[in-house]
Design a protein around this motif. Structure first.
Motif, mmCIF file in Angstrom:
data_model
loop_
_atom_site.group_PDB
_atom_site.id
_atom_site.type_symbol
_atom_site.label_atom_id
_atom_site.label_comp_id
_atom_site.label_asym_id
_atom_site.label_seq_id
_atom_site.Cartn_x
_atom_site.Cartn_y
_atom_site.Cartn_z
ATOM 1 N N VAL A 45 0.842 -1.204 0.000
ATOM 2 C CA VAL A 45 0.000 0.000 0.000
ATOM 3 C C VAL A 45 0.878 1.257 0.000
ATOM 4 O O VAL A 45 0.552 2.259 -0.650
ATOM 5 C CB VAL A 45 -0.954 -0.018 1.204
ATOM 6 C CG1 VAL A 45 -1.626 1.334 1.403
ATOM 7 C CG2 VAL A 45 -2.010 -1.103 1.014
ATOM 8 N N ALA A 46 1.999 1.221 0.707
ATOM 9 C CA ALA A 46 2.920 2.360 0.688
ATOM 10 C C ALA A 46 3.524 2.545 -0.700
ATOM 11 O O ALA A 46 3.644 3.673 -1.204
ATOM 12 C CB ALA A 46 4.012 2.172 1.733
ATOM 13 N N ILE A 47 3.931 1.448 -1.331
ATOM 14 C CA ILE A 47 4.455 1.538 -2.696
ATOM 15 C C ILE A 47 3.379 2.049 -3.641
ATOM 16 O O ILE A 47 3.645 2.867 -4.535
ATOM 17 C CB ILE A 47 4.984 0.166 -3.169
ATOM 18 C CG1 ILE A 47 6.161 -0.289 -2.292
ATOM 19 C CG2 ILE A 47 5.391 0.223 -4.632
ATOM 20 C CD1 ILE A 47 7.356 0.614 -2.322
ATOM 21 N N GLU A 48 2.156 1.601 -3.448
ATOM 22 C CA GLU A 48 1.033 2.082 -4.267
ATOM 23 C C GLU A 48 0.929 3.600 -4.207
ATOM 24 O O GLU A 48 0.739 4.268 -5.234
ATOM 25 C CB GLU A 48 -0.270 1.440 -3.776
ATOM 26 C CG GLU A 48 -1.533 1.897 -4.485
ATOM 27 C CD GLU A 48 -1.683 1.308 -5.876
ATOM 28 O OE1 GLU A 48 -2.593 1.749 -6.599
ATOM 29 O OE2 GLU A 48 -0.892 0.410 -6.242
ATOM 30 N N SER A 265 1.972 2.005 10.427
ATOM 31 C CA SER A 265 3.227 2.683 10.760
ATOM 32 C C SER A 265 4.378 1.910 10.139
ATOM 33 O O SER A 265 4.395 0.682 10.134
ATOM 34 C CB SER A 265 3.394 2.767 12.284
ATOM 35 O OG SER A 265 4.608 3.411 12.615
ATOM 36 N N TRP A 266 5.346 2.663 9.609
ATOM 37 C CA TRP A 266 6.539 2.064 9.019
ATOM 38 C C TRP A 266 7.696 3.029 9.254
ATOM 39 O O TRP A 266 7.665 4.180 8.809
ATOM 40 C CB TRP A 266 6.330 1.811 7.530
ATOM 41 C CG TRP A 266 7.397 0.985 6.855
ATOM 42 C CD1 TRP A 266 8.496 0.425 7.418
ATOM 43 C CD2 TRP A 266 7.435 0.634 5.462
ATOM 44 N NE1 TRP A 266 9.228 -0.278 6.486
ATOM 45 C CE2 TRP A 266 8.602 -0.163 5.271
ATOM 46 C CE3 TRP A 266 6.604 0.879 4.380
ATOM 47 C CZ2 TRP A 266 8.946 -0.676 4.025
ATOM 48 C CZ3 TRP A 266 6.954 0.365 3.136
ATOM 49 C CH2 TRP A 266 8.112 -0.412 2.955
ATOM 50 N N VAL A 267 8.713 2.560 9.968
ATOM 51 C CA VAL A 267 9.914 3.339 10.236
ATOM 52 C C VAL A 267 11.093 2.519 9.732
ATOM 53 O O VAL A 267 11.205 1.325 10.027
ATOM 54 C CB VAL A 267 10.084 3.632 11.744
ATOM 55 C CG1 VAL A 267 11.308 4.515 11.978
ATOM 56 C CG2 VAL A 267 8.832 4.287 12.318
ATOM 57 N N VAL A 268 11.995 3.143 8.970
ATOM 58 C CA VAL A 268 13.083 2.387 8.358
ATOM 59 C C VAL A 268 14.348 3.239 8.326
ATOM 60 O O VAL A 268 14.292 4.464 8.229
ATOM 61 C CB VAL A 268 12.684 1.914 6.931
ATOM 62 C CG1 VAL A 268 12.415 3.096 6.013
ATOM 63 C CG2 VAL A 268 13.729 0.987 6.327
ATOM 64 N N GLU A 269 15.487 2.568 8.424
ATOM 65 C CA GLU A 269 16.771 3.234 8.266
ATOM 66 C C GLU A 269 16.995 3.577 6.797
ATOM 67 O O GLU A 269 16.681 2.775 5.912
ATOM 68 C CB GLU A 269 17.913 2.329 8.745
ATOM 69 C CG GLU A 269 17.935 2.095 10.243
ATOM 70 C CD GLU A 269 19.001 1.105 10.652
ATOM 71 O OE1 GLU A 269 19.454 1.182 11.799
ATOM 72 O OE2 GLU A 269 19.365 0.232 9.833
ATOM 73 N N LEU A 279 9.442 6.872 -0.348
ATOM 74 C CA LEU A 279 8.453 6.376 0.603
ATOM 75 C C LEU A 279 7.964 7.452 1.560
ATOM 76 O O LEU A 279 6.911 7.277 2.198
ATOM 77 C CB LEU A 279 9.041 5.198 1.387
ATOM 78 C CG LEU A 279 9.216 3.904 0.575
ATOM 79 C CD1 LEU A 279 10.122 2.927 1.293
ATOM 80 C CD2 LEU A 279 7.864 3.274 0.274
ATOM 81 N N GLU A 280 8.683 8.546 1.673
ATOM 82 C CA GLU A 280 8.191 9.665 2.487
ATOM 83 C C GLU A 280 6.815 10.114 2.020
ATOM 84 O O GLU A 280 5.994 10.571 2.820
ATOM 85 C CB GLU A 280 9.166 10.848 2.414
ATOM 86 C CG GLU A 280 10.569 10.549 2.925
ATOM 87 C CD GLU A 280 11.513 10.141 1.820
ATOM 88 O OE1 GLU A 280 12.719 10.350 1.985
ATOM 89 O OE2 GLU A 280 11.037 9.615 0.776
ATOM 90 N N ARG A 281 6.564 9.991 0.723
ATOM 91 C CA ARG A 281 5.269 10.397 0.166
ATOM 92 C C ARG A 281 4.126 9.536 0.698
ATOM 93 O O ARG A 281 2.963 9.921 0.597
ATOM 94 C CB ARG A 281 5.309 10.324 -1.357
ATOM 95 C CG ARG A 281 6.263 11.331 -2.017
ATOM 96 C CD ARG A 281 6.223 11.173 -3.523
ATOM 97 N NE ARG A 281 7.064 12.131 -4.223
ATOM 98 C CZ ARG A 281 6.677 13.355 -4.589
ATOM 99 N NH1 ARG A 281 5.435 13.766 -4.311
ATOM 100 N NH2 ARG A 281 7.496 14.156 -5.240
ATOM 101 N N ALA A 282 4.466 8.368 1.227
ATOM 102 C CA ALA A 282 3.455 7.459 1.771
ATOM 103 C C ALA A 282 3.421 7.493 3.295
ATOM 104 O O ALA A 282 2.794 6.628 3.913
ATOM 105 C CB ALA A 282 3.733 6.035 1.294
#
Length: 491
Positions: A45-48, A265-269, A279-282
């Protein structure tokens, strides 16, 4: 009803969100292993969301399924028939909040039916990220030594050559091809609920590669990337009646409909060796404090899920929200947070763990989700170690009250019997419990569960205080039942 595919996209009205980008222009820059419900409602969904922005066309997904059997083959066929489209419905009470059609996955490969196609896709220069949702127990790490296990049958097979069976066999074989062709490696991005999941995936991939070719392992370590991440969203299984209700509401037949809670929620290095989507856009957060986010989520939320699911099952509930309606279950979670876990967890700067746990109560109690307790309980031998192991160890070391953690283990042992307090049976799914462990569990030893292989690293049997606390809870469950034992624990 007409099928969901590219030919029916134009028929949807404004109540359904659908791809507004040109799918024919997309390229698969991401290969994902483990296209289960969670990936489909979280990372995909984030990639979408990213694909709706210019310049992101190279970041579509190619899904890969590793398992075989009728269900796995049916899923592959469903994706093929639907042009890899599927619906995601956010569930709020009392009615669905939003349904969207996800077009981010443009290809799906069933590895047992075509291993060469999977290797070719991984070795393709267009592939720049390989992401994983292979479950907490899927990384083949020995809990006692912390090393990647080379002795399992599928790993031994992959090290011996021939078509791979494991995700690590595929990844390392593809990386070897890329190195030979002069290509850079891809980023391996774990999206599983593990502390330092990127470090764990690095350990597994490099460990496999080193057993195969030490020079290849050195190349991967020097040039690859394995970012740590924290992921969070409840993605329940979709029963057939729920799938039919969703498809009736949108007017097309979706064979692989997915549902989820509104929260995500998604947090990544920000450590990628071959680029990444925006991915900031998502709403994805890039942070150097990922381990702190993971600790909060794993030790407070996932740990609470495990703590509530076994007593809820034993008291007769089958859905998470049903368990939460038993007044002592929320009390148990608050006691666990307030007296055990919260003080042991160091959150990210400026983060309120109290506010976070308040949302956890609301999320678990959402009746629209219909999340199955057996889904949460499954593979408990792995999950308990991941989400409770550090807390148990700290409580033992400081001589603190072990009652709630002992209650969890005693309920887990009783759950392994597959029968609740009413005498009603249920199916259990424990892939990490082997034949020797089952023989031990059936031997009549009242402490047998403390000795199963998955728990070896916890050292439970070596703690007299934990053994004593466990015996109290186990005997009470056997003599009084779960509800009375829980009420007594909370006094």
């Amino acid at each position: 009803m007409p099928p969901l595919d590219m030919s029916t996209l134009a028929s949807f009205g404004p109540t359904v969100t659908k791809p507004s980008y040109d799918r024919s222009r997309l390229r698969a820059g991401i290969v994902h292993f483990g296209v289960g419900n969670f990936h489909r409602v979280h990372q995909a969904v984030a990639i979408e969301a990213c694909l709706h922005h210019p310049g992101q066309e190279e970041w579509a997904i190619c899904g890969v399924g590793l398992t075989d059997g009728p269900t796995a083959r049916a899923k592959a066929e469903a994706y093929r028939r639907q042009d890899n489209l599927y619906t995601v419905t956010q569930l709020t009470s009392p009615a669905p909040k939003e349904t969207q059609i996800v077009g981010a996955m443009i290809d799906y490969l069933h590895a047992p039916a075509g291993p060469d196609a999977v290797l070719a896709r991984l070795a393709d220069p267009a592939t720049r990220i390989v992401s994983l949702t292979i479950t907490e127990g899927g990384y083949n790490i020995d809990e006692a030594s912390g090393a990647f296990r080379l002795d399992t049958p599928d790993i031994r097979h992959d090290l011996g050559g021939g078509p791979p069976r494991t995700v690590f066999g595929y990844i390392v074989a593809a990386l070897a091809r890329r190195r030979q062709a002069g290509l850079a490696p891809f980023t391996v991005m774990s999206c599983d609920n593990l502390p330092r999941n990127g470090d764990t995936s690095r350990l597994a991939v490099v460990g496999f590669a080193r057993a195969l070719d030490p020079d290849l392992a050195d190349w991967i370590e020097a040039n690859g990337a394995f970012p740590n991440s924290m992921v969070d969203r409840i993605a329940p299984q979709v029963p057939e009646d729920e799938r039919r209700r969703i498809t009736a509401g949108i007017g097309v037949e979706d064979l692989v409909a997915a549902t989820c809670e509104p929260y995500t929620s998604w947090v990544v290095e920000d450590r990628f060796c071959a680029g990444r989507p925006e991915l900031e856009r998502a709403g994805v957060v890039f942070s150097s404090q990922v381990p702190a986010y993971v600790a909060v989520k794993g030790r407070l939320s996932n740990a609470a899920h495990m703590l509530m699911c076994y007593p809820s099952l034993l008291m007769g509930s089958r859905l998470v929200d049903e368990g939460m309606r038993h007044p002592d279950i929320p009390r148990l979670l608050h006691a666990f947070w307030n007296r055990d876990a919260r003080r042991l967890v160091e959150p990210p700067a400026g983060y309120s763990t109290k506010a976070f746990t308040d949302t956890v109560i609301e999320r678990f109690a959402n009746p629209a989700i219909k999340d199955q307790l057996l889904r949460v309980a499954g593979d408990g031998a792995s999950k308990i170690v991941v989400f409770h192991g550090k807390t148990i160890g700290q409580l033992i070391a400081e001589g603190s009250d072990l009652g709630r953690e002992a209650f969890l283990l005693a309920c887990f042992a009783r759950y392994l019997g597959g029968v609740d307090d009413r005498g009603v049976g249920f199916d259990i799914f424990e892939p990490r419990i082997g034949q020797a462990d089952w023989q031990r569990l059936k031997s009549g030893d009242p402490l047998a569960v403390l000795d199963i292989e998955a728990f070896a690293g916890l050292g439970l049997r070596q703690s007299p205080a934990f053994v004593a606390a466990y015996q109290i809870q186990s005997k009470s469950l056997a003599s009084q039942g779960t509800a009375a034992t829980l009420a007594q624990l909370l006094q």
